[in-house]
Design an enzyme around this catalytic site. Structure first.
Site, PDB file in Angstrom:
ATOM      1  N   LYS A   1       0.798  -1.234   0.000  1.00 32.52           N
ATOM      2  CA  LYS A   1       0.000   0.000   0.000  1.00 32.52           C
ATOM      3  C   LYS A   1       0.830   1.283   0.000  1.00 32.52           C
ATOM      4  CE  LYS A   1      -3.475  -0.998  -0.582  1.00 32.52           C
ATOM      5  NZ  LYS A   1      -3.874  -1.662  -1.876  1.00 32.52           N
ATOM      6  N   SER A   2       2.063   1.147  -0.467  1.00 35.58           N
ATOM      7  CA  SER A   2       2.954   2.314  -0.475  1.00 35.58           C
ATOM      8  C   SER A   2       3.120   2.922  -1.864  1.00 35.58           C
ATOM      9  CB  SER A   2       4.336   1.903   0.058  1.00 35.58           C
ATOM     10  OG  SER A   2       4.226   1.375   1.354  1.00 35.58           O
TER      11      SER A   2
ATOM     12  N   HIS B   1       7.271  -7.342  -2.017  1.00 35.91           N
ATOM     13  CA  HIS B   1       6.978  -6.695  -0.726  1.00 35.91           C
ATOM     14  C   HIS B   1       7.849  -7.295   0.377  1.00 35.91           C
ATOM     15  CE1 HIS B   1       3.474  -4.685  -2.264  1.00 35.91           C
ATOM     16  NE2 HIS B   1       2.706  -5.739  -2.339  1.00 35.91           N
TER      17      HIS B   1
ATOM     18  N   SER C   1      -4.855   2.806   4.062  1.00 39.05           N
ATOM     19  CA  SER C   1      -5.053   2.131   2.786  1.00 39.05           C
ATOM     20  C   SER C   1      -5.121   0.609   2.996  1.00 39.05           C
ATOM     21  CB  SER C   1      -3.903   2.507   1.838  1.00 39.05           C
ATOM     22  OG  SER C   1      -4.038   1.875   0.602  1.00 39.05           O
TER      23      SER C   1
HETATM   24  P1  A3P Z   1      -5.267   4.460  -1.415  1.00 38.16           P
HETATM   25  O1  A3P Z   1      -5.839   3.211  -0.851  1.00 38.16           O
HETATM   26  O2  A3P Z   1      -4.830   5.422  -0.349  1.00 38.16           O
HETATM   27  O3  A3P Z   1      -6.128   5.102  -2.441  1.00 38.16           O
HETATM   28  P2  A3P Z   1      -0.055  -0.462  -3.549  1.00 38.16           P
HETATM   29  O4  A3P Z   1       0.036  -0.429  -5.029  1.00 38.16           O
HETATM   30  O5  A3P Z   1       1.268  -0.430  -2.849  1.00 38.16           O
HETATM   31  O6  A3P Z   1      -0.949  -1.550  -3.062  1.00 38.16           O
HETATM   32  O7  A3P Z   1      -0.716   0.925  -3.097  1.00 38.16           O
HETATM   33  C1  A3P Z   1      -2.064   1.195  -3.374  1.00 38.16           C
HETATM   34  C2  A3P Z   1      -2.301   2.666  -3.111  1.00 38.16           C
HETATM   35  O8  A3P Z   1      -1.702   3.438  -4.151  1.00 38.16           O
HETATM   36  C3  A3P Z   1      -3.789   2.990  -3.104  1.00 38.16           C
HETATM   37  O9  A3P Z   1      -3.911   4.076  -2.174  1.00 38.16           O
HETATM   38  C4  A3P Z   1      -3.979   3.442  -4.556  1.00 38.16           C
HETATM   39  O10 A3P Z   1      -5.141   4.222  -4.751  1.00 38.16           O
HETATM   40  C5  A3P Z   1      -2.711   4.252  -4.751  1.00 38.16           C
HETATM   41  N1  A3P Z   1      -2.376   4.480  -6.166  1.00 38.16           N
HETATM   42  C6  A3P Z   1      -2.296   3.556  -7.164  1.00 38.16           C
HETATM   43  N2  A3P Z   1      -2.006   4.163  -8.326  1.00 38.16           N
HETATM   44  C7  A3P Z   1      -1.898   5.493  -8.067  1.00 38.16           C
HETATM   45  C8  A3P Z   1      -1.624   6.654  -8.876  1.00 38.16           C
HETATM   46  N3  A3P Z   1      -1.425   6.590 -10.180  1.00 38.16           N
HETATM   47  N4  A3P Z   1      -1.608   7.856  -8.242  1.00 38.16           N
HETATM   48  C9  A3P Z   1      -1.820   7.960  -6.927  1.00 38.16           C
HETATM   49  N5  A3P Z   1      -2.094   6.906  -6.107  1.00 38.16           N
HETATM   50  C10 A3P Z   1      -2.121   5.691  -6.681  1.00 38.16           C
END
Ligand code: A3P
Length: 301
Positions: A60-61, A115, A145
């Site tokens: 979720k980063s 991860h 998230s």
């Molecule tokens: P949120 O749940 O805060 O919306 P990961 O890919 O590590 O699982 O992280 C997912 C997070 O990255 C989610 O955050 C998702 O919405 C966000 N995310 C994915 N693509 C993105 C983009 N192009 N711009 C901004 N945030 C993005």
């Protein structure tokens, strides 16, 4: 973990089973599509190649965002690849069974995702020139998230409340273990020439500048037009609308779409809408305690 896995086998591998997760070397993993055997193989036998590029994050980063950026850089901004091939095929997650199989078949140069905390990463990394891109995000936003995502992804346990999830997160009792251990572990490589770190917040604040820095690290030159195409196709809206990137193709067995979607909000600071003053203070206390040794200042500090 296959349902028939014998307890003795698990013990031999240093693993124990909980309801839906198992523990490998002190770190929790989902019981579906992950196994102690795969993790052991990966750590000891998987051969990292000099021209591998690893997209590494705590969950979720901004993993999938970085995956999209790296895919687009590879294609000089041309969106054909990101629009026609699923992201988990473009840069497989090496630590799960299907991802590892894909990584082993991937023709070089490989783009891979992980991860894993640094102590469980393939040991062969130490002898290689593979490039590591480590993306971090404000841990309170990661917490929020991940809290939402535990309701959507069926292989994660649903916490009963934010209070219990906060304590699990702070103690590392969540899949992939402690955020603090992950970050302090990987940031220990800072200064190595094949290691590059960037934050989700930097990507948000200046995506063109961030893409330029990533390209410099990768030794890839893009024209201004190509760079603009990377930025445009890696935007939240583009990715949300791209079925190869938004996880709409992941089977309903894995995703409970009634509970939300992968591309949720994509903003910085959403934790303010979800954490109470008391929860935020509790977070702060542990954060100060765990992070003071690192000596690095992040945009959220
Ligand atoms: P949120 O749940 O805060 O919306 P990961 O890919 O590590 O699982 O992280 C997912 C997070 O990255 C989610 O955050 C998702 O919405 C966000 N995310 C994915 N693509 C993105 C983009 N192009 N711009 C901004 N945030 C993005």
């Amino acid at each position: 973990m296959s349902p028939g896995q014998k307890q003795e086998d698990l013990q031999q591998l240093g693993a124990t089973m909980t309801a839906e997760y198992f523990t490998y070397k002190g770190v929790l993993f989902p019981g579906v599509n992950y196994s102690p055997e795969t993790l052991k193989y990966l750590e000891n036998e998987f051969q990292v190649q000099d021209n591998d590029i690893f997209n590494i994050t705590y969950p979720k980063s901004g993993t999938v965002w970085m995956l999209e950026i790296l895919s687009l850089i590879r294609c000089e901004g041309d969106p054909d690849w990101v629009r026609s091939v699923l992201n988990w095929e473009r840069a497989p997650w090496v630590e799960n069974q299907s991802g590892l199989e894909a990584a082993l078949k991937y023709p070089p140069p490989r783009l891979l995702t992980s991860h894993l905390p640094v102590q469980l990463f393939p040991k062969s990394l130490q002898r290689s020139k593979a490039k590591i891109i480590y993306t971090l995000r404000c841990p309170r936003d990661v917490l929020v998230s991940l809290y939402h995502f535990t309701h959507v992804l069926r292989i994660f346990k649903c916490p009963s409340s934010m209070d219990t999830f906060l304590e699990d997160f702070l103690s590392g009792n969540v899949p992939y273990g402690s955020w603090f251990d992950h970050v302090t572990g990987w940031m220990g490589l800072k200064g190595n020439e094949n290691f590059f770190s960037i934050t989700y917040e930097e990507l948000q604040q200046d995506l063109p500048g961030s893409v330029r820095r990533i390209c410099r690290f990768l030794g890839k030159e893009l024209s201004e037009e190509q760079l603009a195409a990377v930025v445009e196709n890696a935007s939240f809206q583009s990715m949300k609308g791209n079925k190869m990137s938004n996880f709409s193709q992941l089977s309903d067995e894995f995703m409970n779409r009634q509970k939300g979607e992968f591309m949720r909000k994509g903003i910085c600071g959403d934790w303010r809408n979800h954490l109470s003053e008391a929860q935020s203070q509790r977070f702060d206390t542990v954060y100060q305690e765990r992070m003071q040794c690192l000596g690095v200042t992040f945009p959220w500090d």
